[in-house]
Design an enzyme around this catalytic site. Structure first.
Site, short mmCIF file in Angstrom:
data_model
loop_
_atom_site.label_atom_id
_atom_site.label_comp_id
_atom_site.label_asym_id
_atom_site.label_seq_id
_atom_site.Cartn_x
_atom_site.Cartn_y
_atom_site.Cartn_z
N SER A 674 -6.81 -3.96 -82.69
CA SER A 674 -5.94 -4.73 -83.56
C SER A 674 -4.81 -5.34 -82.75
CB SER A 674 -5.43 -3.84 -84.71
OG SER A 674 -4.83 -4.60 -85.71
N ASP A 747 -14.29 -8.01 -91.24
CA ASP A 747 -12.90 -7.59 -91.10
C ASP A 747 -12.05 -8.18 -92.22
OD1 ASP A 747 -10.33 -6.95 -90.30
OD2 ASP A 747 -10.70 -7.37 -88.19
N HIS A 781 -12.24 -3.74 -90.41
CA HIS A 781 -11.27 -3.72 -89.33
C HIS A 781 -11.45 -2.50 -88.43
CE1 HIS A 781 -7.71 -5.03 -87.28
NE2 HIS A 781 -7.07 -3.91 -87.52
#
Length: 808
Positions: A674, A747, A781
């Site tokens: 991330s 995601d 994610h």
């Protein structure tokens, strides 16, 4: 130059030759090498729940990673959510697989009989601790079950009829044997609306000069058909469900967002969303109506009907206008409370007071009573016994937080400031107030018998280490008394205070070789009772060398990291190791606070899912979470010098590893997930410290998130130089080290669309860089399926062996 950079952003790949656009290849799932592959299939330790009356201990079994076939089941993505159309619950839900029960202190537990392949969710204790309600997800829907704890037997109360697409579907009523209030699917709802085969017309949106900036959301409404699906799946009715399974419908179908029960059980607070819907913000920002219903489902009072909130300013302390955070007071039979912004919800405007807090008591036919005004943004209230409550206010820009003791039922009594600090200042953190079940079963402040002291449980971060504590705070003079503090070569934390004198506690204790187990402490007798005895599921890691290390950045800021070395490694005999730094930066407003040590040393650390600690089995050293503070003191914004501070932090970490003898500086990799992936690409672009990188589920072009990201509150047009300078996509030609890009194809995290990795891959490929892009079907994610997690670890090992260790 700025104009040229903007053109590069808008037309990043137009000049690439057609021969560079090679088609992707379809691969099969790969498994990492042993012993990683065997470790992935070990079930994790059970979760624990202790009953509100502290008489029962329940263990909830968890399984290892789910198969990709489960995650790939069809879902519907609307209004910022993902739901399972077959079950009317969340898509790709997590769940427990089994329950066992025992009295607190007993050694033997009783497993609860449940259907095979049970999927247990939405756990809720009854207020008297006699029952545990939970949902069981079946192939065609969600059932409500209840566990009689003393009898150790569970039974279904409904068939597959609950609506669990948004939030908790059921709430307990407080009376003995009264049952629950639940959201259920409307009867006779029929089939979901079919998608038109021929478009009815264009989708048109417009704006008439009204400022309505929003961050980058996913899975939003995109068509009239999506709107029809929203009204179909989110429609539900309230039902009273008795412990005998009798079902009584209370209202007509509507788009119920949430329902809560008053502490005395006589009233229901229902919130429902309604049109006009938005294609720009998720369901949480839709128009919402709050109403109070009686137990028969009749609307007694409409509290507020809030309009669409698509124009909340992007500054972190900006909020929705009107009533917000509407809840029941825990210490009163039926009193609502909420906050309202006094600055129109806009954090950018100057204001003496930001929020006012109001209460309104049953039968809700009077005027709300204002009980407090905050100078910062109101963050919450912990209620006591009517004569005391603790209010919290905070402000992101200054990192300021204040806690106040107030007398909510005595308007003339002046609030008392209990603490004020930088909320990132862990050393000054006084701890969180301890709560206990109150007269209505809700959590309220725990007061001593004289009602003149409360208790605070804190992390106990200090320059010497992190040692959790329990304090007594005397309200008369605000002096604290230390009652207990962790010590020794283990890490303990208070999870429950069992009596008003704080002489009996439950703590969770762990060490590098022992998983977290629960113990009951008698402070007066200095005795303890073992409550759980979990064993190490991955004993290979018991001999891993773990150390909290400290070193300095060139500007004097002290940095911290956790260094992991393989078992038996001796730098004098074994030489240097290939090393991975796994990173995630953080913004600060104070360099002293940024230098604090907030990591407990004696914790039990075992890898799970796609943890980089699995690399220890392959002969790598891991520097986990080296702090990379981005500091902006005074009026300076942290991100204005993001690149410089980032590189300086990385240089300090590398210098430490080389001086320590762990690395020789020639076999170093940088990686992150991330915002850590964003960091990884930036460090490869703006330094030559590393030989390769791994970037998972990141964002690399900040012009695709133009209305703020992470800790950045300014929009692109306010500070284009910052956005462009921070975007590794703009500097893709400088990434001359091999980069592995991994991204979940689905995601749904704000700002990290898969297009971020796709575009960086195309840019690096077009510029002649060494890059590999792995897109994981059905993954979000974070990566959850056994196949995807195994493959990610295989990719990481292969990439590092080839480009860092040099074995391929």
């Amino acid at each position: 130059m700025l104009r040229r950079l903007l053109l590069l952003v808008v037309f990043p790949l137009m000049t690439m030759p057609a021969s560079a656009q090679t088609p992707p290849t379809q691969s099969t799932w790969q498994n990492p090498p042993e012993p990683i592959v065997s470790m992935l299939d070990v079930d994790p330790l059970p979760a624990v729940s202790i009953s509100p009356d502290s008489q029962w201990l329940l263990e909830f079994e968890r399984r290892s990673l789910p198969p990709i076939s489960e995650l790939a089941q069809p879902w519907v993505a609307i209004a910022g959510t993902k739901l399972n159309p077959k079950t009317w619950g969340p898509a790709q839900e997590g769940f427990y697989t089994g329950i066992s029960v025992r009295t607190l202190g007993a050694t033997d537990s009783t497993p609860i009989y449940l259907p095979p392949e049970a999927r247990i969710r939405n756990l809720r204790w009854s207020y008297d601790s006699r029952y545990l309600a939970f949902t069981l997800t079946q192939a065609d829907g969600i059932e409500l079950w209840v566990l009689d704890v003393a009898a150790a037997k569970a039974k279904p109360l409904t068939g597959p009829m609950l609506n669990g697409v948004y939030g908790t579907p059921c709430r307990w009523l407080p009376g003995e044997n009264e049952g629950l209030v639940c959201k259920v699917r409307p009867q006779g709802v029929g089939q979901p609306p079919a998608e038109p085969t021929v478009p009815l017309g264009p989708v048109i949106e417009s704006s008439q000069g009204r400022v309505a900036a929003n961050r980058t959301y996913t899975n939003l409404l995109a068509s009239p058909h999506d709107e029809a699906l929203l009204e179909y799946y989110f429609s539900s009715q309230l039902a009273h469900i008795s412990l005998d399974g009798e079902i009584t419908l209370l209202d007509n179908p509507s788009l119920i967002r949430n329902v809560t029960v008053s502490p005395d059980g006589q009233w229901l607070l229902r919130s429902t969303v309604h049109r006009p819907f938005s294609y720009q913000v998720p369901l949480s920002r839709f128009p919402v109506r709050y109403e109070v219903l009686n137990r028969q489902g009749e609307v007694i009072h409409e509290l507020v009907d809030l309009p669409l909130a698509d124009d909340v300013p992007i500054a972190f302390d900006s909020v929705r206008r009107g009533k917000r955070g509407i809840r029941w007071r825990a210490d009163q039979p039926a009193t609502l409370y909420w906050a309202e912004a006094l600055d129109d919800g806009d954090a950018s405007v100057a204001a003496e007071h930001r929020d006012a807090v109001y209460t309104l008591a049953a039968p809700f036919d009077g005027d709300p009573r204002e009980i407090w005004r905050s100078t910062l943004r109101f963050r919450g209230m912990i209620w006591g016994n009517g004569n005391i409550a603790i209010a919290t206010e905070a402000w992101y820009d200054t990192r300021q937080v204040k806690n106040w003791a107030m007398s909510p039922d005595e308007p003339t009594a002046a609030p008392i400031l209990l603490s004020e600090r930088d909320f990132q200042d862990a050393y000054a953190n006084p701890g969180q107030p301890v709560t206990q079940p109150g007269p209505y079963g809700r959590s309220v402040l725990m007061l001593n018998e004289a009602n003149d002291s409360i208790y605070l449980s804190g992390d106990g971060a200090s320059p010497e280490g992190v040692f959790p504590f329990l304090d007594r705070l005397h309200l008369s003079d605000l002096e604290t008394e230390r009652l207990w503090q962790a010590a020794g070569d283990s890490f303990s934390r208070v999870t429950r205070v069992l009596d008003n004198g704080a002489q009996s506690l439950i703590v969770r204790r762990q060490s590098p070789s022992m998983p977290g187990n629960y113990y009951q402490l008698d402070l007066a007798r200095e005795a303890e009772t073992t409550l759980t005895n979990f064993a190490d599921p991955l004993p290979w890691y018991a001999n891993v060398q773990k150390e909290i290390v400290r070193y300095s950045r060139a500007d004097g800021v002290t940095l911290t990291a956790t260094l992991y070395l393989p078992p038996g490694y001796n730098p004098d005999q074994d030489g240097t190791l290939p090393t991975l730094l796994w990173v995630y930066p953080q913004e600060f407003k104070d360099r002293e606070v940024a230098s604090q040590n907030t990591r407990p040393e004696h914790t039990f650390t075992r890898p799970g899912r796609d943890s980089v600690l699995f690399l220890l089995t392959q002969g790598y050293a891991v520097l986990s979470g080296p702090t990379m503070p981005i500091i902006g003191e005074g009026d300076a914004e942290p991100n204005d010098t993001y690149i410089e501070q980032l590189v300086a932090s990385a240089e300090a970490a590398v210098n430490y590893l080389v001086e320590r003898g762990v690395s020789d500086g020639s076999r170093l990799a940088i990686g992150g997930h991330s915002y850590g992936a964003f960091t990884t690409a930036n460090l490869l672009a703006h330094s030559d410290l590393f030989q390769a990188g791994i970037a998972r589920s990141g964002a690399y072009n900040r012009t695709l998130t133009p209305f703020g990201f992470q800790g950045e509150q300014r929009n692109f047009w306010e500070t284009p130089e910052t956005y462009l300078k921070m975007s590794p996509f703009i500097a893709a030609e400088k990434i001359n080290e091999p980069l592995l890009l991994i991204h979940g194809a689905e995601d749904n995290n704000s700002g990290t669309f898969p297009i971020q990795s796709e575009r960086l891959y195309e840019a690096m490929k077009g510029l002649g860089g060494t890059v590999r892009y792995v897109s994981l079907p059905a993954e979000g994610h974070g990566y959850r399926s056994r196949e995807a997690v195994g493959h990610v670890l295989w990719e990481m090992v292969e990439w590092l062996d080839e480009h860092v260790k040099g074995e391929n």
